[in-house]
Scaffold this motif. Structure first.
Motif, short mmCIF file in Angstrom:
data_model
loop_
_atom_site.label_atom_id
_atom_site.label_comp_id
_atom_site.label_asym_id
_atom_site.label_seq_id
_atom_site.Cartn_x
_atom_site.Cartn_y
_atom_site.Cartn_z
N PHE A 222 0.92 -1.16 0.05
CA PHE A 222 -0.04 0.10 0.02
C PHE A 222 0.74 1.25 0.02
CE2 PHE A 222 -3.07 3.12 1.23
CZ PHE A 222 -4.17 2.60 0.65
N PHE A 223 1.76 1.27 0.85
CA PHE A 223 2.68 2.46 0.96
C PHE A 223 4.11 2.02 0.67
CE2 PHE A 223 -0.55 3.88 3.94
CZ PHE A 223 -0.89 4.93 3.29
N SER A 224 5.09 2.86 0.10
CA SER A 224 6.67 2.27 0.01
C SER A 224 7.18 2.38 1.38
CB SER A 224 7.15 3.38 -0.84
OG SER A 224 7.12 4.70 -0.15
N ASP A 225 8.26 1.40 1.54
CA ASP A 225 8.85 1.34 2.76
C ASP A 225 9.11 2.77 3.58
OD1 ASP A 225 8.76 -1.23 2.37
OD2 ASP A 225 10.94 -1.45 1.70
N ASP A 226 9.44 4.04 2.88
CA ASP A 226 9.77 5.17 3.41
C ASP A 226 8.62 6.02 3.68
OD1 ASP A 226 9.20 6.05 0.83
OD2 ASP A 226 11.28 6.76 0.37
N LYS A 228 6.66 7.52 1.76
CA LYS A 228 6.70 8.82 1.07
C LYS A 228 5.81 8.86 -0.45
CE LYS A 228 11.12 10.49 2.56
NZ LYS A 228 12.61 11.10 2.45
N LYS A 229 5.53 7.46 -0.70
CA LYS A 229 4.75 7.46 -2.10
C LYS A 229 3.83 6.12 -1.92
CE LYS A 229 8.41 5.26 -4.53
NZ LYS A 229 9.41 5.20 -5.56
N LEU A 230 3.00 5.90 -2.63
CA LEU A 230 2.03 4.72 -2.89
C LEU A 230 2.98 3.58 -3.23
CD1 LEU A 230 -1.26 6.33 -4.15
CD2 LEU A 230 -0.64 5.75 -1.86
N GLY A 231 2.64 2.40 -2.87
CA GLY A 231 3.36 0.98 -3.23
C GLY A 231 2.66 0.44 -4.45
N PHE A 232 1.60 0.82 -4.81
CA PHE A 232 0.98 0.05 -5.74
C PHE A 232 0.54 0.92 -7.11
CE2 PHE A 232 -2.16 2.26 -3.18
CZ PHE A 232 -3.05 2.86 -3.99
N THR A 233 0.44 0.15 -7.99
CA THR A 233 0.44 0.87 -9.42
C THR A 233 -1.04 1.16 -9.82
OG1 THR A 233 -0.03 -1.22 -10.67
CG2 THR A 233 2.16 -0.70 -10.36
N SER A 234 -1.09 2.23 -10.85
CA SER A 234 -2.60 2.29 -11.12
C SER A 234 -3.36 1.21 -11.85
CB SER A 234 -2.43 3.66 -12.45
OG SER A 234 -3.52 4.02 -13.06
N GLU A 235 -2.62 0.37 -12.54
CA GLU A 235 -3.19 -0.61 -12.98
C GLU A 235 -3.52 -1.69 -12.17
OE1 GLU A 235 -0.18 0.91 -15.77
OE2 GLU A 235 0.12 0.18 -13.75
N THR A 236 -3.11 -1.91 -10.97
CA THR A 236 -3.76 -2.65 -9.81
C THR A 236 -5.10 -2.01 -9.47
OG1 THR A 236 -1.54 -3.34 -9.27
CG2 THR A 236 -3.27 -3.68 -7.64
N LEU A 237 -4.99 -0.58 -9.19
CA LEU A 237 -6.18 -0.02 -8.50
C LEU A 237 -7.28 -0.02 -9.62
CD1 LEU A 237 -7.73 1.45 -6.23
CD2 LEU A 237 -6.57 3.39 -7.05
N GLN A 238 -7.08 -0.01 -10.84
CA GLN A 238 -7.82 -0.16 -11.89
C GLN A 238 -8.67 -1.32 -11.93
OE1 GLN A 238 -6.78 1.26 -15.86
NE2 GLN A 238 -8.25 -0.08 -16.87
N GLU A 239 -7.83 -2.56 -11.76
CA GLU A 239 -8.44 -3.88 -11.84
C GLU A 239 -9.55 -3.91 -10.64
OE1 GLU A 239 -6.92 -8.39 -11.29
OE2 GLU A 239 -5.41 -6.72 -11.95
N TRP A 240 -8.99 -3.43 -9.54
CA TRP A 240 -9.67 -3.48 -8.18
C TRP A 240 -10.76 -2.75 -8.45
CZ3 TRP A 240 -10.24 -6.08 -3.95
CH2 TRP A 240 -10.66 -5.47 -2.81
N TRP A 241 -10.99 -1.53 -8.90
CA TRP A 241 -12.37 -0.88 -9.13
C TRP A 241 -13.21 -1.35 -10.24
CZ3 TRP A 241 -9.89 4.88 -8.85
CH2 TRP A 241 -9.78 5.12 -7.41
N PRO A 400 4.70 0.34 9.39
CA PRO A 400 3.51 1.32 9.68
C PRO A 400 3.21 2.33 8.96
CG PRO A 400 5.09 0.41 11.42
CD PRO A 400 5.52 0.07 9.98
N PRO A 401 1.83 2.53 8.97
CA PRO A 401 1.55 3.74 7.81
C PRO A 401 2.13 5.11 8.10
CG PRO A 401 -0.21 3.19 9.47
CD PRO A 401 0.98 2.19 9.84
N PRO A 402 2.37 6.01 7.29
CA PRO A 402 2.86 7.28 7.44
C PRO A 402 1.91 8.31 7.71
CG PRO A 402 2.65 6.77 5.07
CD PRO A 402 2.25 5.74 5.80
N GLN A 403 2.37 9.49 8.23
CA GLN A 403 1.76 10.62 8.16
C GLN A 403 0.95 10.86 6.79
OE1 GLN A 403 2.00 12.42 11.08
NE2 GLN A 403 0.37 13.73 10.84
N GLY A 404 -0.46 11.15 6.98
CA GLY A 404 -1.22 11.36 5.95
C GLY A 404 -2.04 10.29 5.37
N ALA A 405 -1.80 9.04 6.10
CA ALA A 405 -2.49 7.77 5.74
C ALA A 405 -3.82 8.03 5.89
CB ALA A 405 -1.84 6.42 6.49
#
Length: 443
Positions: A222-226, A228-241, A400-405
């Protein structure tokens, strides 16, 4: 009595992350949160929970103090609402508690601000974590250091109205089911009920747990290790929706008005109001018991049904026990953590009130005294935990989720609703989602 876990009890965790937004200002008021700590000669301990959890903690701590008479514990407890507001105020005032129940969704933020004490030097000595898996301990680990001891096994599961399912002549699916299986039985529920009941509540946006498992099945986080960005792709979210758009079209999931009404209000959850028979891990069955009279059962989040799908399920740590860095009583706090982790009296007193116990030993100690629903819940959690531990293709436990999660999770929910209500196409909403998410995490 039951349990609800996690990092991911969204109906409370999201609000907790919003509260933590005040953390930075609170810490700046006390020079980084490393003030004098509690000035009392007693060890101060705080936690949140139900009345049953309060009573269990107090009973267990009374036993601890009989064996450790030199450690005097001053207990403070409340509901979740306002818990971290008060904690932040105490940090700012230099009167932080010595020991606290910590939310897995917030541990990274407090650890990185210097509020929590690292526990690694105590492990294997005063702190016995025998039986705790590495995956489970990851829930309290931030940047390679342990800042909290997990209370139990947290899993992502579906809660099922089994009695109503059986009344329709349908059987509970096998635990090794897939997303295609979920669609099939959900469609059957609608048809068998004469259009009165949908199969499963809409997981397209409001159910972080489900999407996170889905992303992990695709080898993404869901989130990158640091953070600072999302860890999943647009293609995966598109498939989900697209999956959930098909579910709504097939009447396997309810229309968006029902989904919208249930957001942050469990009393309007589709299973609770009789509009669906399956719901994702949402708090319908929790530490305060069940909020429906239906006979419930539990299933793992479905598996990927495509070539190369990875094990998406994972184990997290319920709530944590953490010590504050400012405390002069960290060693005594560690003794209490060890007591709750390994002492038979404490394990039996707490039952499932802090989640399903984290070790096989602890689960064996309480098994005989559980209700039928609790037993089913623990069996499902055990099943998921064993499957994850044996999986050779599972990703490491989520960071653990970052600030802004909390803002990202709400954005996911609102984006799915925009698609469901027909306000935006999936393609248009994808671009807007990733643009806004980038701004939140990079801001």
């Amino acid at each position: 009595m039951g349990h609800q876990i996690s990092r991911r009890t969204l109906f409370r965790t999201a609000s907790g992350l919003a509260v933590a937004g005040t953390l930075g200002s609170a810490l700046s008021a006390c020079g980084g949160g490393t003030g004098a700590g509690s000035t009392s000669s007693d060890l101060t301990m705080i936690w949140w929970g139900s009345d049953d959890r309060h009573a269990a903690y107090k009973k267990a701590l009374a036993s601890f103090q009989k064996s450790n008479p030199k450690i005097k514990i001053r207990e403070t407890y409340s509901g979740y609402d306002g818990y971290f507001d008060k904690f932040n105020t105490n940090i700012a005032g230099g009167s932080a508690p010595d020991l606290l129940q910590m939310d897995t969704a917030l541990v990274a933020q407090y650890a990185r601000k210097g509020v929590l004490a690292p526990l690694d030097s105590y492990v294997g000595k005063a702190l016995d974590l025998t039986g705790f898996s590495k995956t489970l301990l990851a829930a309290g680990t931030v940047d390679g250091k342990l800042y909290g001891v997990p209370s139990g096994i947290g899993v992502n599961q579906l809660t099922v109205n089994r009695s109503a399912l059986e009344e329709l002549g349908l059987e509970l699916p096998d635990r090794e089911w897939t997303w295609a299986d979920l669609k099939a039985i959900s469609t059957q529920v609608y048809k068998k009920s004469g259009g009165k009941t949908y199969g499963v509540d809409d997981g397209g946006g409001g159910t972080l747990q489900a999407f996170e498992v889905f992303a992990r099945e695709h080898g993404e986080t869901f989130f990158s290790d640091d953070g600072k960005k999302l860890g999943f792709t647009s293609e995966t979210l598109q498939e989900w929706w697209e999956y959930w758009a098909d579910m709504r079209k097939a009447n396997a999931s309810p229309p968006p008005a029902i989904t919208s009404a249930a957001h942050n209000d469990l009393t309007k959850n589709a299973v609770v109001i009789g509009k669906a028979l399956f719901t994702f891990d949402s708090g319908v069955y929790g530490a305060g018991g069940s909020i429906t009279d239906a006979q419930l059962d539990f299933l793992p989040t479905p598996q990927g049904d495509f070539s190369g799908a990875r094990e998406g399920n994972f184990v997290n740590g319920g709530v944590l026990l953490s010590a504050t860095k400012a405390s002069k009583k960290v060693a005594d706090s560690v003794k209490i953590m060890d007591f709750f982790a390994q002492d038979e009296t404490a394990i039996k007193d707490m039952q499932l009130l802090r989640g399903i116990p984290p070790t096989e030993k602890a689960r064996g100690l309480i098994a005989s005294g559980l209700t039928e629903t609790d037993k089913l819940n623990m069996e499902n959690a055990d099943y998921i935990a064993q499957r994850v531990s044996k999986a050779s293709n599972a990703l490491p436990a989520p960071v653990p989720p970052p600030q802004g999660a909390d803002q990202i999770w709400d954005l996911l929910f609102q984006s799915n609703l925009a698609v469901a209500f027909g306000k935006k196409s999936i393609k248009a909403q994808l671009g807007e989602f990733f643009d806004q998410a980038s701004g939140i995490l990079g801001g």
